[in-house]
Scaffold this motif. Structure first.
Motif, PDB file in Angstrom:
ATOM      1  N   LYS A  40      13.830  46.319  30.485  1.00 53.38           N
ATOM      2  CA  LYS A  40      13.327  46.260  29.398  1.00 53.38           C
ATOM      3  C   LYS A  40      13.853  47.226  28.423  1.00 53.38           C
ATOM      4  CE  LYS A  40       8.443  46.389  27.509  1.00 53.38           C
ATOM      5  NZ  LYS A  40       7.174  46.774  28.110  1.00 53.38           N
ATOM      6  N   TYR A  41      14.305  48.340  28.890  1.00 56.75           N
ATOM      7  CA  TYR A  41      14.931  49.492  28.186  1.00 56.75           C
ATOM      8  C   TYR A  41      16.400  49.556  28.633  1.00 56.75           C
ATOM      9  CZ  TYR A  41      10.058  50.514  27.390  1.00 56.75           C
ATOM     10  OH  TYR A  41       8.819  50.392  27.201  1.00 56.75           O
ATOM     11  N   TYR A  42      17.136  50.291  27.431  1.00 59.21           N
ATOM     12  CA  TYR A  42      18.526  50.556  27.898  1.00 59.21           C
ATOM     13  C   TYR A  42      18.545  52.101  27.766  1.00 59.21           C
ATOM     14  CZ  TYR A  42      20.753  45.950  26.906  1.00 59.21           C
ATOM     15  OH  TYR A  42      20.967  44.775  27.086  1.00 59.21           O
ATOM     16  N   GLN A  86      14.753  46.459  24.627  1.00 58.94           N
ATOM     17  CA  GLN A  86      15.310  45.323  24.532  1.00 58.94           C
ATOM     18  C   GLN A  86      14.466  44.154  23.738  1.00 58.94           C
ATOM     19  OE1 GLN A  86      17.480  43.485  27.514  1.00 58.94           O
ATOM     20  NE2 GLN A  86      17.363  45.412  28.807  1.00 58.94           N
TER      21      GLN A  86
END
Length: 98
Positions: free
Chosen positions: A24-26, A47
């Motif tokens: 879900k995250y960068y 994202q």
């Protein structure tokens, strides 16, 4: 979310940021070196979601791991051996910040 990591002290530190939901995250850069009396910026980007979650309550968490670096380390030293550092700290104490 843009965040800064500050290091006040005479030792350099390796650092790594983890999340409970990596799909879900960068997190960029997710690992690196913080030199003494310096800082580094870490950017966490969510994202795009295909649809809004039914319960907007977010339970995602982030974890900052850090361990003392060897002398003479530079910020460009992000080699594969650093990745192995987190699996086995080689007797060094890993500090955890939630």
């Amino acid at each position: 979310m843009d965040s800064s990591i500050l290091r006040f002290g005479i030792l350099a530190w390796f650092r790594k940021v983890k999340t409970t939901n990596p799909n879900k995250y960068y997190v960029r850069p997710n690992a690196g070196v913080v030199l003494p009396y310096s800082s580094c910026n870490v950017v966490v980007t969510m994202q795009a979601q295909k649809e809004a979650p039914p319960d907007i309550h977010c339970k995602d968490k982030f974890l900052l791991l850090s361990v003392v670096a060897s002398l003479g380390i530079s910020p460009k030293d992000t080699t594969p051996e650093l990745q192995g550092l987190w699996e086995s700290s080689g007797g060094m104490q890993i500090q955890i910040h939630k």
